[in-house]
Design a protein around this motif. Structure first.
Motif, PDB file in Angstrom:
ATOM      1  N   GLY A  49      40.376  31.319  43.207  1.00 60.10           N
ATOM      2  CA  GLY A  49      39.222  32.192  43.105  1.00 60.10           C
ATOM      3  C   GLY A  49      38.840  32.396  41.655  1.00 60.10           C
TER       4      GLY A  49
ATOM      5  N   GLU B 262      41.794  31.211  48.047  1.00 60.27           N
ATOM      6  CA  GLU B 262      41.049  30.987  49.288  1.00 60.27           C
ATOM      7  C   GLU B 262      41.721  29.868  50.064  1.00 60.27           C
TER       8      GLU B 262
ATOM      9  N   GLU C 246      40.827  27.299  52.403  1.00 60.34           N
ATOM     10  CA  GLU C 246      39.501  26.741  52.634  1.00 60.34           C
ATOM     11  C   GLU C 246      39.056  26.874  54.089  1.00 60.34           C
TER      12      GLU C 246
ATOM     13  N   ARG D 191      38.882  29.479  55.947  1.00 66.98           N
ATOM     14  CA  ARG D 191      39.508  30.508  56.775  1.00 66.98           C
ATOM     15  C   ARG D 191      39.323  31.902  56.193  1.00 66.98           C
ATOM     16  N   LEU D 192      39.882  32.125  55.016  1.00 69.60           N
ATOM     17  CA  LEU D 192      39.782  33.460  54.410  1.00 69.60           C
ATOM     18  C   LEU D 192      40.082  33.383  52.925  1.00 69.60           C
ATOM     19  N   SER D 193      39.651  34.421  52.205  1.00 68.51           N
ATOM     20  CA  SER D 193      39.957  34.554  50.787  1.00 68.51           C
ATOM     21  C   SER D 193      40.641  35.903  50.582  1.00 68.51           C
TER      22      SER D 193
ATOM     23  N   ARG E  80      38.827  38.727  52.820  1.00 69.27           N
ATOM     24  CA  ARG E  80      37.498  38.385  53.308  1.00 69.27           C
ATOM     25  C   ARG E  80      37.633  37.162  54.211  1.00 69.27           C
TER      26      ARG E  80
ATOM     27  N   GLY F  23      36.315  33.982  56.592  1.00 66.39           N
ATOM     28  CA  GLY F  23      35.313  32.940  56.435  1.00 66.39           C
ATOM     29  C   GLY F  23      34.086  33.149  57.308  1.00 66.39           C
TER      30      GLY F  23
ATOM     31  N   SER G 259      47.069  31.484  58.777  1.00 68.93           N
ATOM     32  CA  SER G 259      46.990  31.487  57.313  1.00 68.93           C
ATOM     33  C   SER G 259      48.303  31.924  56.677  1.00 68.93           C
TER      34      SER G 259
END
Length: 310
Positions: free
Chosen positions: A192, A234, A236, A238-240, A253, A255, A289
């Motif tokens: 990020g 992140e 990729e 899916r979520l950050s 956060r 996706g 994740s």
């Protein structure tokens, strides 16, 4: 419904409870209004709010519970001023200085009298329990709040053996390596634009936002011996999130594809169905994740590599 923070725990010797039994246990420690002199209270409430009646939602082995934390806000300055005024009046009337114990007694009396008049702050804290993988996640901004909810669950169940989720490779070491060596980054991992770097000596902490983490400036700081204690990442598609050196996950956060999937589901404008749909999708995304993240960190400490995917 979507979690913003996550403190993760491994559950050991998980109690074998069906949904009905667990619901009854939650009811026994249900949230209730604070008594007049109670400074704080923690109890289980309904995750769906007015849209529901049950304190437990269990779907596909995923459990959702919500604790309600209530606390009376009594400013220290207000208490101090009242104590000083009463102590001064008493010293004037009796012509002597009060002892420390006497002032403490006055303070206790002031707090007892003012507490019923204090404002009440309420906070809901969600708990996710993956009963298939013996994993618990608490949506709390601090570990202290997460531990309070775990204490409530422990009281609810009679016993609860949990330890913070940990990895073979220390998060600080892995994050620092990912920053300094791009080739070490897993294929689905994207850096990020936020980092916190700690120095080994007394040079303090450096925080940077909205920066290129591959920039020469960041690399020079790392070359000087600083290590990453927080890093925006992140997974990729899916979520950050921001990972901390204790494996806490902050600023989650999800996706766009996952949110679109949730929005496209037919809930018939039923708030309860919407809650459960969002929860299941979120729990699945988090489980996958976390499994991937732990794998990138060399596996779970003290656990076989396939423990999460068993």
């Amino acid at each position: 419904m979507w979690f913003k923070h996550l403190h993760l725990y491994r559950l050991h010797e998980a109690p074998q409870l069906d949904a009905d039994t667990l619901e009854q246990a939650l009811d026994a420690l249900a949230a209730r209004p604070l008594g007049g002199s109670e400074p704080r209270r923690l109890g289980w409430c309904v995750p769906a709010g007015r849209a529901g009646t049950q304190r437990l939602h269990e779907l596909q082995g995923q459990r959702l519970m919500t604790a309600l934390r209530q606390e009376r806000l009594l400013p220290t300055a207000v208490v101090k001023e009242e104590v000083e005024e009463r102590a001064a009046d008493l010293e004037t009337r009796e012509g002597r200085k009060l002892r420390r114990q006497e002032k403490l007694a006055i303070k206790e009396q002031v707090v007892e009298e003012l507490l019923p008049q204090a404002f009440i702050r309420s906070q809901k804290v969600d708990l996710w329990w993956d009963s298939r993988h013996d994993l618990i996640g608490v949506n709390a901004s601090s570990r202290k709040r997460a531990e309070e909810v775990l204490d409530l669950l422990r009281e609810t169940l009679g016993s609860l053996k949990v330890t913070p989720l940990s990895s073979q490779t220390l998060p600080m070491r892995a994050m620092t390596t990912w920053l300094t060596d791009p080739a070490s980054r897993p294929a689905d991992l994207v850096l990020g634009d936020q980092v916190e770097l700690k120095a080994k000596g007394d040079d303090g902490v450096l925080r940077a936002r909205q920066v290129d983490l591959d920039s020469d400036e960041i690399q020079q700081l790392l070359a000087s011996g600083r290590q990453a204690s927080k890093l925006a990442l992140e997974i990729e598609g899916r979520l950050s999130f921001v990972m901390h050196d204790d494996l806490a996950i902050k600023s989650l956060r999800f996706g766009d594809a996952l949110i679109d999937e949730a929005n496209a589901s037919d809930d018939g404008d039923d708030a309860l169905v919407r809650l459960e749909t969002d929860f299941v999708l979120m729990a699945q995304a988090l489980g996958e994740s976390i499994e991937r993240l732990i794998e990138w960190l060399g596996g779970e400490a003290g656990v076989q590599r396939d423990a999460l995917s068993a």
